[in-house]
Scaffold this active site. Structure first.
Site, PDB file in Angstrom:
ATOM      1  N   LYS A  84       7.719 -11.114   3.193  1.00  0.00           N
ATOM      2  CA  LYS A  84       7.736 -11.882   1.776  1.00  0.00           C
ATOM      3  C   LYS A  84       8.575 -13.077   2.730  1.00  0.00           C
ATOM      4  CE  LYS A  84      10.814  -8.474   0.199  1.00  0.00           C
ATOM      5  NZ  LYS A  84      11.598  -8.309  -1.157  1.00  0.00           N
ATOM      6  N   ARG A 119       7.429   5.412   1.845  1.00  0.00           N
ATOM      7  CA  ARG A 119       6.088   4.249   1.410  1.00  0.00           C
ATOM      8  C   ARG A 119       6.447   2.678   1.548  1.00  0.00           C
ATOM      9  NH1 ARG A 119       2.707   7.645  -3.116  1.00  0.00           N
ATOM     10  NH2 ARG A 119       2.862   9.413  -1.527  1.00  0.00           N
ATOM     11  N   GLY A 121       6.274  -1.008   1.194  1.00  0.00           N
ATOM     12  CA  GLY A 121       6.806  -2.222   0.206  1.00  0.00           C
ATOM     13  C   GLY A 121       6.542  -1.517  -1.562  1.00  0.00           C
ATOM     14  N   CYS A 122       6.815  -0.364  -1.020  1.00  0.00           N
ATOM     15  CA  CYS A 122       6.345   0.749  -2.753  1.00  0.00           C
ATOM     16  C   CYS A 122       7.318   0.671  -3.191  1.00  0.00           C
ATOM     17  CB  CYS A 122       5.101   1.630  -2.103  1.00  0.00           C
ATOM     18  SG  CYS A 122       3.985   1.522  -1.844  1.00  0.00           S
ATOM     19  N   GLY A 123       8.673   0.140  -2.404  1.00  0.00           N
ATOM     20  CA  GLY A 123       9.415   0.932  -4.003  1.00  0.00           C
ATOM     21  C   GLY A 123       9.880  -0.743  -4.764  1.00  0.00           C
ATOM     22  N   ASP A 125       9.957  -4.010  -4.079  1.00  0.00           N
ATOM     23  CA  ASP A 125       8.055  -4.771  -3.745  1.00  0.00           C
ATOM     24  C   ASP A 125       6.976  -4.118  -4.472  1.00  0.00           C
ATOM     25  OD1 ASP A 125       9.534  -6.795  -1.975  1.00  0.00           O
ATOM     26  OD2 ASP A 125       9.336  -5.595  -0.353  1.00  0.00           O
TER      27      ASP A 125
END
Length: 152
Positions: A84, A119, A121-123, A125
């Site tokens: 990003k 993991r 991008g999964c926190g 974000d």
């Protein structure tokens, strides 16, 4: 103490481990997601910044969303997936996939065979792991690179 949760479910190239990412083997390269501005002010990115430093080195690489910035520390690579533009933005699956492709190319050129990561991008974000893991499987399917995903 890390606990291996699976070895190879249904041909998956991802192994899941419950434990501290930074306790992974010292021969594993590491990966996580950041923004173009390299702020790393929240989440696991703060730990990467404290442990590996190199913010100016990362900024000098002038990487854009969909690319990967790289530090070499103690004989292994630390991958910063640029997903990003700014820290306050949210990533797209498209940018994540592009940055993973860029990381894969670097891994193949530099003989990297083992990658450990959270993991991605999964926190903070908020990407969905079922989608992210499918992208990881797809990007790395034609390689011998082993991926270990750590969860606390």
């Amino acid at each position: 103490m890390a606990t291996r949760l699976n070895e190879d479910p249904e041909g998956s190239r991802i192994t899941y481990v419950k434990g501290d990412l930074f306790a992974c083997p010292k021969t594993d390269s590491l990966a996580h997601c950041i923004s173009e501005d390299c702020r790393m002010g929240a989440g696991i990115a703060v730990l990467f910044k404290k442990r590996f430093g190199g913010v100016q080195e990362l900024l000098s690489q002038q990487k854009k969303s969909g690319e990967v910035a790289v530090l070499k520390r103690d004989g292994r690579y630390i991958y910063y997936l640029i997903t990003k533009k700014r820290a306050s933005h949210k990533p797209t699956y498209e940018n994540l996939q592009k940055s993973l492709e860029a990381m894969k190319s670097h891994c193949l050129k530099n003989g990297v065979t083992d990658l450990s990561m959270p993991r991605i991008g999964c926190g903070l974000d908020r990407l969905q792991w079922e989608n992210v893991s499918a992208i990881l499987e797809e990007v790395f399917e034609s390689t011998d690179i082993k991926i270990t995903v750590y969860t606390l």
